[in-house]
Design a protein around this motif. Structure first.
Motif, PDB file in Angstrom:
ATOM      1  N   ARG A 166       0.826  -1.220   0.000  1.00  0.00           N
ATOM      2  CA  ARG A 166       0.000   0.000   0.000  1.00  0.00           C
ATOM      3  C   ARG A 166       0.856   1.264   0.000  1.00  0.00           C
ATOM      4  O   ARG A 166       0.414   2.324  -0.455  1.00  0.00           O
ATOM      5  CB  ARG A 166      -0.930   0.014   1.209  1.00  0.00           C
ATOM      6  CG  ARG A 166      -2.066  -0.983   1.121  1.00  0.00           C
ATOM      7  CD  ARG A 166      -2.959  -0.894   2.363  1.00  0.00           C
ATOM      8  NE  ARG A 166      -3.858  -2.007   2.481  1.00  0.00           N
ATOM      9  CZ  ARG A 166      -4.989  -2.148   1.791  1.00  0.00           C
ATOM     10  NH1 ARG A 166      -5.344  -1.227   0.934  1.00  0.00           N
ATOM     11  NH2 ARG A 166      -5.752  -3.205   1.971  1.00  0.00           N
ATOM     12  N   ALA A 167       2.094   1.180   0.487  1.00  0.00           N
ATOM     13  CA  ALA A 167       2.993   2.335   0.497  1.00  0.00           C
ATOM     14  C   ALA A 167       3.728   2.507  -0.837  1.00  0.00           C
ATOM     15  O   ALA A 167       4.227   3.596  -1.136  1.00  0.00           O
ATOM     16  CB  ALA A 167       4.004   2.190   1.631  1.00  0.00           C
ATOM     17  N   MET A 168       3.785   1.478  -1.634  1.00  0.00           N
ATOM     18  CA  MET A 168       4.544   1.519  -2.889  1.00  0.00           C
ATOM     19  C   MET A 168       4.056   2.558  -3.902  1.00  0.00           C
ATOM     20  O   MET A 168       4.885   3.177  -4.580  1.00  0.00           O
ATOM     21  CB  MET A 168       4.583   0.124  -3.536  1.00  0.00           C
ATOM     22  CG  MET A 168       5.486  -0.853  -2.820  1.00  0.00           C
ATOM     23  SD  MET A 168       5.358  -2.568  -3.439  1.00  0.00           S
ATOM     24  CE  MET A 168       5.949  -2.415  -5.127  1.00  0.00           C
ATOM     25  N   PRO A 169       2.747   2.801  -4.067  1.00  0.00           N
ATOM     26  CA  PRO A 169       2.323   3.783  -5.076  1.00  0.00           C
ATOM     27  C   PRO A 169       2.904   5.179  -4.871  1.00  0.00           C
ATOM     28  O   PRO A 169       2.997   5.956  -5.828  1.00  0.00           O
ATOM     29  CB  PRO A 169       0.792   3.795  -4.928  1.00  0.00           C
ATOM     30  CG  PRO A 169       0.466   2.421  -4.455  1.00  0.00           C
ATOM     31  CD  PRO A 169       1.600   2.080  -3.511  1.00  0.00           C
ATOM     32  N   GLN A 170       3.333   5.499  -3.670  1.00  0.00           N
ATOM     33  CA  GLN A 170       3.953   6.812  -3.433  1.00  0.00           C
ATOM     34  C   GLN A 170       5.298   6.928  -4.141  1.00  0.00           C
ATOM     35  O   GLN A 170       5.778   8.031  -4.389  1.00  0.00           O
ATOM     36  CB  GLN A 170       4.143   7.038  -1.930  1.00  0.00           C
ATOM     37  CG  GLN A 170       2.851   7.066  -1.166  1.00  0.00           C
ATOM     38  CD  GLN A 170       3.070   6.995   0.333  1.00  0.00           C
ATOM     39  OE1 GLN A 170       4.191   7.041   0.818  1.00  0.00           O
ATOM     40  NE2 GLN A 170       1.991   6.878   1.080  1.00  0.00           N
ATOM     41  N   ARG A 171       5.917   5.790  -4.440  1.00  0.00           N
ATOM     42  CA  ARG A 171       7.215   5.785  -5.106  1.00  0.00           C
ATOM     43  C   ARG A 171       7.106   5.189  -6.518  1.00  0.00           C
ATOM     44  O   ARG A 171       8.055   4.628  -7.035  1.00  0.00           O
ATOM     45  CB  ARG A 171       8.228   4.986  -4.267  1.00  0.00           C
ATOM     46  CG  ARG A 171       8.572   5.691  -2.951  1.00  0.00           C
ATOM     47  CD  ARG A 171       9.538   4.913  -2.098  1.00  0.00           C
ATOM     48  NE  ARG A 171       9.101   3.570  -1.760  1.00  0.00           N
ATOM     49  CZ  ARG A 171       8.195   3.253  -0.841  1.00  0.00           C
ATOM     50  NH1 ARG A 171       7.609   4.195  -0.156  1.00  0.00           N
ATOM     51  NH2 ARG A 171       7.874   1.998  -0.595  1.00  0.00           N
ATOM     52  N   LEU A 172       5.940   5.324  -7.108  1.00  0.00           N
ATOM     53  CA  LEU A 172       5.705   4.770  -8.441  1.00  0.00           C
ATOM     54  C   LEU A 172       5.167   5.869  -9.343  1.00  0.00           C
ATOM     55  O   LEU A 172       4.201   6.554  -8.987  1.00  0.00           O
ATOM     56  CB  LEU A 172       4.677   3.622  -8.345  1.00  0.00           C
ATOM     57  CG  LEU A 172       4.354   2.935  -9.662  1.00  0.00           C
ATOM     58  CD1 LEU A 172       4.716   1.463  -9.547  1.00  0.00           C
ATOM     59  CD2 LEU A 172       2.881   3.060  -9.968  1.00  0.00           C
ATOM     60  N   SER A 173       5.822   6.050 -10.463  1.00  0.00           N
ATOM     61  CA  SER A 173       5.283   7.011 -11.450  1.00  0.00           C
ATOM     62  C   SER A 173       4.833   6.229 -12.678  1.00  0.00           C
ATOM     63  O   SER A 173       5.415   5.197 -13.018  1.00  0.00           O
ATOM     64  CB  SER A 173       6.325   8.066 -11.818  1.00  0.00           C
ATOM     65  OG  SER A 173       7.452   7.465 -12.393  1.00  0.00           O
ATOM     66  N   VAL A 174       3.797   6.732 -13.322  1.00  0.00           N
ATOM     67  CA  VAL A 174       3.223   6.052 -14.482  1.00  0.00           C
ATOM     68  C   VAL A 174       3.276   7.021 -15.660  1.00  0.00           C
ATOM     69  O   VAL A 174       2.825   8.167 -15.563  1.00  0.00           O
ATOM     70  CB  VAL A 174       1.771   5.608 -14.224  1.00  0.00           C
ATOM     71  CG1 VAL A 174       1.178   4.950 -15.460  1.00  0.00           C
ATOM     72  CG2 VAL A 174       1.708   4.665 -13.032  1.00  0.00           C
ATOM     73  N   VAL A 175       3.863   6.546 -16.771  1.00  0.00           N
ATOM     74  CA  VAL A 175       3.932   7.323 -17.998  1.00  0.00           C
ATOM     75  C   VAL A 175       3.127   6.571 -19.051  1.00  0.00           C
ATOM     76  O   VAL A 175       3.434   5.418 -19.353  1.00  0.00           O
ATOM     77  CB  VAL A 175       5.391   7.487 -18.477  1.00  0.00           C
ATOM     78  CG1 VAL A 175       5.446   8.247 -19.790  1.00  0.00           C
ATOM     79  CG2 VAL A 175       6.233   8.163 -17.412  1.00  0.00           C
ATOM     80  N   THR A 176       2.087   7.213 -19.566  1.00  0.00           N
ATOM     81  CA  THR A 176       1.228   6.554 -20.548  1.00  0.00           C
ATOM     82  C   THR A 176       1.509   7.120 -21.927  1.00  0.00           C
ATOM     83  O   THR A 176       1.490   8.347 -22.122  1.00  0.00           O
ATOM     84  CB  THR A 176      -0.258   6.749 -20.188  1.00  0.00           C
ATOM     85  OG1 THR A 176      -0.462   6.259 -18.856  1.00  0.00           O
ATOM     86  CG2 THR A 176      -1.162   6.007 -21.143  1.00  0.00           C
ATOM     87  N   HIS A 177       1.804   6.241 -22.880  1.00  0.00           N
ATOM     88  CA  HIS A 177       2.050   6.637 -24.270  1.00  0.00           C
ATOM     89  C   HIS A 177       0.797   6.392 -25.078  1.00  0.00           C
ATOM     90  O   HIS A 177       0.012   5.517 -24.768  1.00  0.00           O
ATOM     91  CB  HIS A 177       3.220   5.829 -24.849  1.00  0.00           C
ATOM     92  CG  HIS A 177       4.492   6.061 -24.125  1.00  0.00           C
ATOM     93  ND1 HIS A 177       5.333   7.114 -24.380  1.00  0.00           N
ATOM     94  CD2 HIS A 177       5.081   5.362 -23.115  1.00  0.00           C
ATOM     95  CE1 HIS A 177       6.374   7.062 -23.581  1.00  0.00           C
ATOM     96  NE2 HIS A 177       6.243   6.008 -22.781  1.00  0.00           N
ATOM     97  N   LYS A 178       0.635   7.149 -26.132  1.00  0.00           N
ATOM     98  CA  LYS A 178      -0.563   6.995 -26.973  1.00  0.00           C
ATOM     99  C   LYS A 178      -0.211   6.439 -28.310  1.00  0.00           C
ATOM    100  O   LYS A 178       0.775   6.475 -28.854  1.00  0.00           O
ATOM    101  CB  LYS A 178      -1.276   8.321 -27.101  1.00  0.00           C
ATOM    102  CG  LYS A 178      -1.725   8.779 -25.738  1.00  0.00           C
ATOM    103  CD  LYS A 178      -2.809   9.793 -25.844  1.00  0.00           C
ATOM    104  CE  LYS A 178      -3.123  10.234 -24.424  1.00  0.00           C
ATOM    105  NZ  LYS A 178      -4.313  10.458 -24.016  1.00  0.00           N
TER     106      LYS A 178
END
Length: 178
Positions: A166-178
């Motif tokens: 549950r703490a991991m999303p604070q250190r996760l970035s998401v880059v979405t390509h189209k």
């Protein structure tokens, strides 16, 4: 007479002290084990992870998938993303109605540091994840593993790692390509 008073006065004070001290200690409340236990702060118990939790948060889903790959997939290259302090970057590439999710070590990784093909995963269907790991310096087939989201959630709960995930999303970035 002075001699008697000088001898009697200390005896009188000691005697009075013996009478007063037991009464003072008797009036103070005694502490029992239950009183002490109530005052100790209880550690918050992290609630178990559920499939419903994953349905409500993509980042929590990605975190669960990464945790499982690092701790339980036996795919060696997934250890490259095992630094929980640095975090992760997930790049999402749409592909044939689904998506391919590249997983990079370090939440703040720059494109210049992305030299080697990363580990990746994709959803085979709504409940199954396919992990892929390229074998470096080899022409052999990639290593793969399939796991269900149910299996992943059960394993996280068995590891007592729900709070960690549950703490991991604070250190996760998401880059979405189209």
């Amino acid at each position: 007479m002075k001699k008697i008073i000088s001898l009697a006065l200390p005896l009188l004070l000691v005697g009075a002290g013996l009478l007063v001290v037991p009464r003072l200690t008797a009036t103070q409340p005694t502490r029992t084990a239950t009183t002490t236990a109530k005052r100790q702060a209880k550690k918050p118990v992290a609630s178990k992870l559920t499939l419903s939790d994953l349905q409500h948060s993509k980042k929590l889903t990605y975190s669960s998938i990464i945790y499982f790959a690092v701790k339980h997939s036996r795919l060696q290259r997934w250890q490259e993303v095992s630094d929980f302090k640095l975090g992760w970057q997930v790049e999402v590439y749409p592909r044939n109605g689904g998506a391919k999710y590249l997983v990079w070590p370090d939440q703040h990784i720059q494109d210049s540091a992305k030299n080697l093909a990363p580990n990746w995963f994709r959803f085979k269907d709504s409940q199954h994840v396919l992990y892929d790991s390229m074998i470096v310096h080899s022409f052999r087939k990639d290593q793969t593993k399939t796991a269900s989201l149910t299996e992943i959630v059960k394993q996280i709960n068995a590891d007592h790692a729900a709070a960690k995930v549950r703490a991991m999303p604070q250190r996760l970035s998401v880059v979405t390509h189209k």
